[in-house]
Design a protein around this motif. Sequence first.
Motif, mmCIF file in Angstrom:
data_model
loop_
_atom_site.group_PDB
_atom_site.id
_atom_site.type_symbol
_atom_site.label_atom_id
_atom_site.label_comp_id
_atom_site.label_asym_id
_atom_site.label_seq_id
_atom_site.Cartn_x
_atom_site.Cartn_y
_atom_site.Cartn_z
ATOM 1 N N PHE A 23 -37.921 -21.200 -10.505
ATOM 2 C CA PHE A 23 -39.059 -20.553 -9.864
ATOM 3 C C PHE A 23 -40.258 -21.493 -9.840
ATOM 4 O O PHE A 23 -40.483 -22.247 -10.779
ATOM 5 C CB PHE A 23 -39.437 -19.264 -10.608
ATOM 6 C CG PHE A 23 -38.308 -18.284 -10.669
ATOM 7 C CD1 PHE A 23 -38.000 -17.491 -9.579
ATOM 8 C CD2 PHE A 23 -37.519 -18.172 -11.804
ATOM 9 C CE1 PHE A 23 -36.934 -16.603 -9.619
ATOM 10 C CE2 PHE A 23 -36.463 -17.280 -11.857
ATOM 11 C CZ PHE A 23 -36.174 -16.500 -10.759
ATOM 12 N N GLY A 24 -41.033 -21.415 -8.750
ATOM 13 C CA GLY A 24 -42.231 -22.232 -8.606
ATOM 14 C C GLY A 24 -43.474 -21.425 -8.874
ATOM 15 O O GLY A 24 -43.424 -20.243 -9.213
ATOM 16 N N LEU A 37 -38.305 -29.886 -3.695
ATOM 17 C CA LEU A 37 -39.407 -28.961 -3.929
ATOM 18 C C LEU A 37 -39.644 -28.847 -5.422
ATOM 19 O O LEU A 37 -38.728 -29.015 -6.223
ATOM 20 C CB LEU A 37 -39.093 -27.578 -3.363
ATOM 21 C CG LEU A 37 -38.878 -27.452 -1.863
ATOM 22 C CD1 LEU A 37 -38.816 -25.977 -1.475
ATOM 23 C CD2 LEU A 37 -39.931 -28.170 -1.067
ATOM 24 N N GLU A 38 -40.876 -28.532 -5.804
ATOM 25 C CA GLU A 38 -41.234 -28.428 -7.214
ATOM 26 C C GLU A 38 -41.018 -27.012 -7.729
ATOM 27 O O GLU A 38 -41.543 -26.050 -7.171
ATOM 28 C CB GLU A 38 -42.692 -28.830 -7.408
ATOM 29 C CG GLU A 38 -42.955 -30.289 -7.109
ATOM 30 C CD GLU A 38 -44.414 -30.657 -7.307
ATOM 31 O OE1 GLU A 38 -45.097 -30.035 -8.156
ATOM 32 O OE2 GLU A 38 -44.872 -31.572 -6.595
ATOM 33 N N PHE A 39 -40.249 -26.914 -8.804
ATOM 34 C CA PHE A 39 -40.034 -25.658 -9.513
ATOM 35 C C PHE A 39 -40.542 -25.850 -10.930
ATOM 36 O O PHE A 39 -40.153 -26.793 -11.611
ATOM 37 C CB PHE A 39 -38.545 -25.291 -9.534
ATOM 38 C CG PHE A 39 -37.969 -25.054 -8.165
ATOM 39 C CD1 PHE A 39 -38.104 -23.820 -7.558
ATOM 40 C CD2 PHE A 39 -37.295 -26.062 -7.497
ATOM 41 C CE1 PHE A 39 -37.565 -23.584 -6.293
ATOM 42 C CE2 PHE A 39 -36.754 -25.844 -6.241
ATOM 43 C CZ PHE A 39 -36.892 -24.597 -5.642
ATOM 44 N N SER A 40 -41.403 -24.966 -11.382
ATOM 45 C CA SER A 40 -42.029 -25.147 -12.693
ATOM 46 C C SER A 40 -41.291 -24.478 -13.834
ATOM 47 O O SER A 40 -41.476 -24.837 -14.991
ATOM 48 C CB SER A 40 -43.464 -24.625 -12.640
ATOM 49 O OG SER A 40 -43.457 -23.264 -12.247
ATOM 50 N N ALA A 50 -30.131 -25.162 -15.095
ATOM 51 C CA ALA A 50 -31.312 -25.094 -14.232
ATOM 52 C C ALA A 50 -32.374 -25.976 -14.866
ATOM 53 O O ALA A 50 -32.812 -25.721 -15.989
ATOM 54 C CB ALA A 50 -31.791 -23.655 -14.105
ATOM 55 N N ASN A 51 -32.783 -27.042 -14.168
ATOM 56 C CA ASN A 51 -33.668 -28.036 -14.747
ATOM 57 C C ASN A 51 -34.948 -28.174 -13.924
ATOM 58 O O ASN A 51 -34.936 -28.803 -12.864
ATOM 59 C CB ASN A 51 -32.943 -29.377 -14.829
ATOM 60 C CG ASN A 51 -33.731 -30.419 -15.574
ATOM 61 O OD1 ASN A 51 -34.941 -30.333 -15.716
ATOM 62 N ND2 ASN A 51 -33.032 -31.427 -16.061
ATOM 63 N N PRO A 52 -36.078 -27.630 -14.414
ATOM 64 C CA PRO A 52 -37.326 -27.776 -13.667
ATOM 65 C C PRO A 52 -37.875 -29.205 -13.688
ATOM 66 O O PRO A 52 -38.724 -29.535 -12.861
ATOM 67 C CB PRO A 52 -38.284 -26.791 -14.359
ATOM 68 C CG PRO A 52 -37.688 -26.501 -15.680
ATOM 69 C CD PRO A 52 -36.217 -26.766 -15.579
#
Length: 154
Positions: A23-24, A37-40, A50-52
């Motif tokens: 999730f961003g 895209l950036e996911f924080s 799942a690796n932000p």
Amino acid sequence: MGCNSACCNSSFISPQPIFGSLFGENTTISPVDNTNLEFSTAGPTSGMIANPLTNSITVNTFGVYEINFSLTDRGAVAGVPIQYSIFLNNTTNVIVSTIFFQRGGGGGADSLDPGAKTILIALNTNDVITVRATNVTPGTHSYINPTLVVRKIG
């Protein structure tokens, strides 16, 4: 009570669910062409990674998966397109994995347009899933609230 062949057959026993999510932020991010895209935040995850930090989800088990991504695109300039695509191991199939945005003509406020894409695809162990913006003209689009969810369905 005895066990018949239908109830004891291992194909009828529900395996551990396999899923992952990223999730961003609820802030505006300017995309960079052909960059993830950036996911924080990593959301609930089981049986995959799942690796932000790499903005990616890595599959640990072969199977058929449902991949869903969504975001809100903010178009600041009329007539300039952008596309967001699901990438698998650094490649994409533009026809089935892309959503397109282009703000209509006229001046005024920026447009905020939600979009989502869902695909079903066979994946192998260690396949890496990302989402990228492509066809980016700097300063013309940004995105808000990106979400990537991957779920094994077969």
